[in-house]
Design an enzyme around this catalytic site. Structure first.
Site, PDB file in Angstrom:
ATOM      1  CB  THR A  51       5.995  34.064  19.639  1.00 33.98           C
ATOM      2  OG1 THR A  51       5.945  34.529  21.004  1.00 33.98           O
ATOM      3  CG2 THR A  51       7.430  33.730  19.269  1.00 33.98           C
ATOM      4  N   GLY A  52       3.448  36.395  19.514  1.00 37.86           N
ATOM      5  CA  GLY A  52       2.028  36.550  19.829  1.00 37.86           C
ATOM      6  C   GLY A  52       1.211  37.001  18.620  1.00 37.86           C
TER       7      GLY A  52
ATOM      8  CG  LEU B 256       9.524  41.632  28.021  1.00 36.92           C
ATOM      9  CD1 LEU B 256       8.021  41.736  27.807  1.00 36.92           C
ATOM     10  CD2 LEU B 256      10.211  42.948  27.660  1.00 36.92           C
TER      11      LEU B 256
ATOM     12  CB  ALA C 295       2.323  41.796  28.070  1.00 32.91           C
TER      13      ALA C 295
ATOM     14  CB  SER D 229      -1.269  39.474  27.045  1.00 31.31           C
ATOM     15  OG  SER D 229      -1.545  38.204  26.507  1.00 31.31           O
TER      16      SER D 229
ATOM     17  CE1 TYR E  58       7.083  35.586  34.535  1.00 32.18           C
ATOM     18  CE2 TYR E  58       4.841  35.734  33.665  1.00 32.18           C
ATOM     19  CZ  TYR E  58       6.197  35.522  33.468  1.00 32.18           C
ATOM     20  OH  TYR E  58       6.665  35.259  32.208  1.00 32.18           O
TER      21      TYR E  58
ATOM     22  CB  SER F 155      -4.254  47.254  27.800  1.00 35.03           C
ATOM     23  OG  SER F 155      -5.500  46.627  27.974  1.00 35.03           O
TER      24      SER F 155
ATOM     25  CD  GLU G 188      -8.646  44.567  32.197  1.00 35.72           C
ATOM     26  OE1 GLU G 188      -9.468  44.448  31.263  1.00 35.72           O
ATOM     27  OE2 GLU G 188      -8.887  44.168  33.361  1.00 35.72           O
TER      28      GLU G 188
ATOM     29  CE1 TYR H  71      -2.045  42.650  29.971  1.00 36.20           C
ATOM     30  CE2 TYR H  71      -4.181  43.764  30.065  1.00 36.20           C
ATOM     31  CZ  TYR H  71      -3.040  43.398  29.356  1.00 36.20           C
ATOM     32  OH  TYR H  71      -2.895  43.782  28.039  1.00 36.20           O
TER      33      TYR H  71
ATOM     34  CG  HIS I 253      -6.257  44.295  18.945  1.00 36.24           C
ATOM     35  ND1 HIS I 253      -6.072  45.118  20.036  1.00 36.24           N
ATOM     36  CD2 HIS I 253      -5.059  43.710  18.703  1.00 36.24           C
ATOM     37  CE1 HIS I 253      -4.817  45.049  20.426  1.00 36.24           C
ATOM     38  NE2 HIS I 253      -4.174  44.176  19.644  1.00 36.24           N
TER      39      HIS I 253
END
Ligand code: NAP
Ligand code: G4F
Length: 347
Positions: A12-13, A62, A83, A85, A96, A132, A134, A155, A185
């Site tokens: 759904t992302g 998840l 995720a 995210s 979490y 990522s 990150e 994260y 992105h």
């Protein structure tokens, strides 16, 4: 020939919707994991999954694991895009985030291992981990597959754990498990609380006279922004490679948040200085100052390259938001909702 089957977590992302579009165009049978939500969360994929094909969307989480779905569907490819995210939010929900973004990957990897060992899954099943940039955190740019990782957010730490588990399962169990280390992105489908979308949408509302300012945090952070549509093509190519591996995906060009905002305001013929405000509450406890990807490896090995540059991305996002905001303004039923929101104050 039987259709290839794929499972996408996080369907759904933003990326889930572009990847669905891409895989369906390639003839795949696409299964998506969706979360139950109090308001509908399938807007991005509704064009691809009409009510007739609802049996391809499955409730799952998840945090819970999706073992049974994996064993029932017996996919050829699993794309783990799900995720928690958002980097700033991860400081508010660190445990979490570790559970979903980190352990969530292990739950899938271990389900695949057990599925293969028990003869339920084909040993050739492929796993993609949405890693990522990150994870690089404070590492000096440019960052490549060989750069050290220095994550500074919950994260980033959770993603780095998932990255290493993907490699550990690849090495230990000879599984086809690959990491795409994707730099930022964006797209018209980007979630509102990421900085690019917040800027393009708010600037369009200012242009149309329905909002009077844009409030941001750190304007000096540098990001390597690409287009999600290009990056899901890279994700798919990573799983079509003849061996599992890890690849950086980026444009190789970076800009500050300020430059992105200035470009948006310039495109809309608005005075940036007149409308943009600063609020400390948008800063994070730790900032990642500069992300700039060196994607030479994927360009050389898989012949991938991006098609959308910085200016095209800005234009694409602003054009889409302007069209949407005009539609909301001109649609009587939506306008009632819109007025109510306006009276409710700021976002
Ligand atoms: P996104 O738009 O925020 O989508 C995240 C997806 O994960 C949504 O479908 C969300 O479902 C789902 N999700 C959240 N918590 C979940 C849970 N507990 N169980 C199952 N699903 C859950 O993110 P994106 O931009 O498409 O990114 C896709 C993936 O790539 C993410 O893993 C992200 O961390 C990673 N990544 C993104 C970027 C980027 O710049 N976009 C860069 C590098 C890596 P709901 O719709 O129900 O919330
Ligand atoms: O758009 P952002 O929230 O993206 P960030 O933190 O770079 O994370 C994104 O990219 C990662 C890849 O490196 C993904 F893994 C992750 O899932 C996500 O997609 O923030 C970008 C920059 C930051 O430096 C932030 O401090 O913009 C700065 N910023 C300034 N004002 C803001 C704001 N960010 C947000 N979200 N909102 C602001 O008002």
């Amino acid at each position: 020939m039987a259709k290839k089957k794929a499972i996408i977590t996080g369907i759904t992302g933003q990326d889930g919707s572009y990847l669905s579009e891409w895989l369906l165009s390639k003839g795949y049978e696409v299964h998506g994991i969706i979360r139950r939500a109090s308001s509908l969360n399938t807007a991005r994929i509704d064009p691809y999954f009409d009510p007739e094909s609802k049996n391809f969307l499955h409730y799952g989480d998840l945090a819970d694991g999706i073992d049974n779905l994996i064993f029932e569907i017996k996919p050829d490819e699993i794309y783990n895009l799900g995720a928690m995210s958002h980097v700033k939010v991860s400081f508010d929900v660190p445990v979490y985030t570790g559970d979903v973004t980190g352990l969530g990957a292990t739950r899938i990897l271990d389900a695949i291992r057990r599925g293969i060992e028990n003869g339920i899954l084909d040993p050739g099943v492929k796993y993609y981990q949405a890693s990522s940039s990150e994870m690089f955190g404070t590492t000096e740019p440019p960052q490549s597959e060989n750069s050290p990782f220095n994550p500074v957010s919950p994260y980033g730490c959770a993603k780095l754990y998932a990255y290493h588990m993907t490699r550990a399962y690849r090495k230990g169990y000879k599984m086809f498990a690959s990491n795409g280390i994707l730099f930022n992105h964006e797209s018209p489908r980007r979630g509102f609380n990421f900085v690019t979308k917040k800027i393009t949408k708010t600037a369009c509302r200012i242009k149309l006279g329905v909002q009077d300012s844009l409030t941001l945090g750190n304007l000096s952070a540098l990001r390597d922004w690409g287009f999600s549509g290009d990056y899901v093509r890279a994700i798919w190519m990573i799983l079509q490679h003849n061996e599992p591996d890890d690849f950086v995906v980026s444009t190789g060009e970076y800009h500050t948040v300020k430059e992105f905002a200035e470009k948006v305001f310039e495109y809309l013929d608005l005075d940036f200085g007149k409308y943009v405000r600063y609020d400390k509450s948008y800063e994070r406890p730790n900032e990642v100052p500069a992300l700039l990807g060196d994607s030479s490896k994927i360009k050389k090995v898989l012949k991938w390259k991006p098609t959308v540059d910085f200016n095209m991305l800005v234009k694409m996002m602003v054009d889409a938001d302007l069209e949407y905001e005009k539609f909301i303004l001109n649609s009587p039923s939506q306008a009632i909702f819109f007025d109510a929101k306006k009276k409710g104050g700021k976002k």
